[in-house]
Design a protein around this motif. Structure first.
Motif, PDB file in Angstrom:
ATOM      1  N   ARG A 112      -6.819  10.479 -50.403  1.00  0.00           N
ATOM      2  CA  ARG A 112      -5.799  11.021 -51.042  1.00  0.00           C
ATOM      3  C   ARG A 112      -4.605  11.491 -49.919  1.00  0.00           C
ATOM      4  N   PHE A 113      -3.514  11.057 -49.621  1.00  0.00           N
ATOM      5  CA  PHE A 113      -2.510  10.879 -48.811  1.00  0.00           C
ATOM      6  C   PHE A 113      -3.175  11.388 -47.451  1.00  0.00           C
ATOM      7  N   GLU A 114      -3.881   9.896 -47.688  1.00  0.00           N
ATOM      8  CA  GLU A 114      -5.306   9.491 -46.258  1.00  0.00           C
ATOM      9  C   GLU A 114      -4.277   9.482 -44.889  1.00  0.00           C
ATOM     10  N   PRO A 115      -4.306  10.142 -43.601  1.00  0.00           N
ATOM     11  CA  PRO A 115      -3.342   9.513 -42.252  1.00  0.00           C
ATOM     12  C   PRO A 115      -4.338   8.699 -41.640  1.00  0.00           C
ATOM     13  N   ILE A 116      -3.854   7.204 -41.039  1.00  0.00           N
ATOM     14  CA  ILE A 116      -4.748   6.786 -40.666  1.00  0.00           C
ATOM     15  C   ILE A 116      -3.667   5.708 -39.152  1.00  0.00           C
ATOM     16  N   VAL A 117      -4.048   6.367 -37.813  1.00  0.00           N
ATOM     17  CA  VAL A 117      -2.313   5.569 -36.796  1.00  0.00           C
ATOM     18  C   VAL A 117      -3.212   5.205 -35.775  1.00  0.00           C
TER      19      VAL A 117
ATOM     20  N   GLN B 285     -11.089   1.010 -44.873  1.00  0.00           N
ATOM     21  CA  GLN B 285     -11.807   0.265 -43.639  1.00  0.00           C
ATOM     22  C   GLN B 285     -11.383  -0.592 -43.314  1.00  0.00           C
ATOM     23  N   VAL B 286     -10.479  -1.082 -44.496  1.00  0.00           N
ATOM     24  CA  VAL B 286      -9.887  -2.436 -44.100  1.00  0.00           C
ATOM     25  C   VAL B 286      -7.869  -2.468 -43.502  1.00  0.00           C
ATOM     26  N   LEU B 287      -7.874  -0.768 -44.117  1.00  0.00           N
ATOM     27  CA  LEU B 287      -6.050  -0.631 -43.389  1.00  0.00           C
ATOM     28  C   LEU B 287      -7.065  -0.563 -41.529  1.00  0.00           C
TER      29      LEU B 287
ATOM     30  N   THR C 173       1.962   4.541 -38.867  1.00  0.00           N
ATOM     31  CA  THR C 173       0.630   4.872 -39.632  1.00  0.00           C
ATOM     32  C   THR C 173       0.807   4.969 -40.879  1.00  0.00           C
ATOM     33  N   GLY C 174      -0.569   4.769 -40.855  1.00  0.00           N
ATOM     34  CA  GLY C 174      -0.605   4.242 -42.321  1.00  0.00           C
ATOM     35  C   GLY C 174      -1.393   5.605 -43.196  1.00  0.00           C
ATOM     36  N   ILE C 175      -0.946   5.194 -44.765  1.00  0.00           N
ATOM     37  CA  ILE C 175      -1.546   6.109 -45.442  1.00  0.00           C
ATOM     38  C   ILE C 175      -2.360   5.197 -46.892  1.00  0.00           C
TER      39      ILE C 175
END
Length: 495
Positions: A336-341, A484-486, A348-350
């Protein structure tokens, strides 16, 4: 049998709340277990013949009887009755199953503080935040959600937003034995219509919002609304009904309820009020009932979720200041609107579960509010198969309007042709937006392409599957995790 199965009980004791039209066979049958799966029927078991969207359980009565099932609960009796089997004819097998399951497991909901959350979007976030909050407050707590079920710290995988009535009462009984005092659960519209929550006692209900979803099942928006409203109609006079006053259907939910009517709002007078002071990439700054609080969650939709959770906690008797202090440090539910940088490029990935037009619009609106002018927004989105097809062109249209680049891809195609779904999505893209849209059926390749298109500092939104760790194709669930893919693609960028 699991350790949550109670001792054998007389059939008569399980029928006290059930409308019985006719009963045949041994009146003194003893029940040791309940099932709606004929393959699990056997001695001491009650087999419930349920009418489903795909199959009719009445077709499997003979199989259950052949396996020695003690009791059959059905709406229509079979032509020939086995003298060793008890048959109970009822108007609605699903309703009977719910009442009998509650009785079989000792009515666990009556000994728990059970709160249900319903609405199109926000159910998982609200239920998860309540679970986290009340654990921080020192309680042992149960959670029943789309992402997972939890008995305090023990995680149990979830297969449905709301389990069937047998599984639901079994889980509640386990939670009670584990010392849980509070249980927070998502209540889907399907669950209300299918009587999965019938026979349960709720101390409170929360309504988040109502938008276009599940019309493939309910047929019309009015039927969908009535299903949600049905949950509040079932609440008792000692319960609270907390609704979003800013949603145009919010007050409709309270029309016939005998529960205590409460409201929350960012825009109007309500029991619980909040004012949005700042919505930034580092979180929300809100004023709630006169107190200014900084939260880790992002987006106006999360302001509503936080306010609903705060209101419910206060209605459950918790101290407002302590509740806000704990809430300020909590994170949302997975996916839920989980960010990855990406560390090197600061892309920034969401990852977000947005799979309805309203949810996708909310996410894109939130990104628009927190993005810098130089940042591109690149959205990866698909639509599930064998679900409401009317939203497919709408989803693509919203993605194109709210993004600089869009990659349309597969979600869970299920038994549909992925390319046919994508063709329906493409039809919603306006001619002037077509140049920014790519179509890549393979979801991994779609995410890889979106990351490749991103310049340093850009935002890549991967929408639709959120917490899911699989992709369903032709009835087979293969491993697939957007997050995981992101992360894998970002790791390649960081090299």
């Amino acid at each position: 049998m699991t350790n949550s199965t109670p001792i054998a009980q007389p059939l008569a004791d399980l029928l006290t709340a059930v409308t019985v039209q006719a009963q045949h066979g041994p009146a003194a049958a003893t029940v040791q277990g309940l099932t709606l799966d004929s393959r699990l029927a056997g001695p001491g078991m009650v087999f419930f013949a349920l009418r489903g969207a795909q199959t009719d359980g009445h077709q499997f009565i003979d199989k259950a009887v052949a396996q020695g099932t003690a009791v059959v609960v059905c709406e229509n009796l079979p032509p020939s009755l086995d003298p060793a089997t008890a048959y109970v004819q009822v108007p609605d097998s699903a309703e009977a199953m719910a009442y009998m399951a509650a009785a079989f497991y000792g009515h666990p909901s009556q000994k728990l503080q059970l709160v249900g959350v319903t609405g199109t979007n926000g159910k998982t976030t609200c239920a998860t935040l309540l679970h986290k909050l009340f654990r921080e407050l020192g309680y042992r707590v149960g959670l029943l959600s789309t992402v997972q079920n939890q008995i305090d710290e023990e995680v149990i995988p979830a297969t449905h937003t709301t389990p069937d009535a047998i599984r639901l009462n079994e889980l509640l009984a386990r939670m009670l034995r584990a010392g849980c005092t509070y249980v927070f659960m998502e209540v889907s519209s399907h669950a209300v219509v299918q009587h999965r929550t019938t026979g349960l006692r709720f101390v409170g209900g929360i309504f988040t919002n109502l938008t276009h979803d599940h019309l493939d099942y309910h047929g019309t928006f009015d039927a969908y609304l009535k299903a949600k409203k049905g949950f509040f109609d079932q609440l008792g006079k000692d319960a609270f009904a907390l609704t979003n006053a800013d949603d145009k259907r919010g007050l409709v939910m309270l029309q016939n309820t005998v529960a205590r009517r409460e409201t929350y709002s960012l825009r109007s007078l309500a029991t619980f009020r909040a004012k949005l002071l700042e919505n930034a990439v580092h979180g929300l700054h809100l004023e709630i009932d006169g107190r200014e609080v900084q939260f880790r969650l992002i987006g106006v939709f999360n302001a509503y979720n936080l306010l609903a959770v705060y209101g419910a906690a206060v209605l459950l008797g918790e101290d407002p200041t302590e509740v806000l202090t704990i809430l300020s440090g909590l994170t949302s539910a997975p996916g839920r609107f989980e960010p990855i940088v990406a560390e090197r490029t600061r892309v920034t990935g969401i990852v977000d579960y947005a799979h309805t037009p309203d949810a996708l619009e909310n996410v894109l609106s939130t990104i628009a509010q927190i993005r810098q002018p130089s940042q591109q927004v690149i959205t990866v989105v698909g639509c599930g198969g064998n679900r409401d097809a009317a939203k497919r062109p709408v989803m693509a249209n919203l993605a194109a309007k709210g993004s600089d680049r869009v990659v349309l891809t597969s979600d869970n195609p299920r038994f549909e042709d992925p390319n046919a779904i994508l063709t329906q999505m493409q039809a919603g893209v306006q001619p002037q937006e077509l140049g920014k849209v790519l179509t890549i059926p393979d979801r991994r390749e779609a995410i890889k392409t979106a990351v490749a298109l991103a310049q340093p500092g850009d935002i890549v939104l991967v929408a639709g599957k959120g917490h899911e760790t699989y992709q369903e194709v032709q009835g087979v669930r293969g491993p697939f995790d957007d997050k995981q893919v992101l992360q894998e693609m970002f790791d390649l960028l960081n090299k």
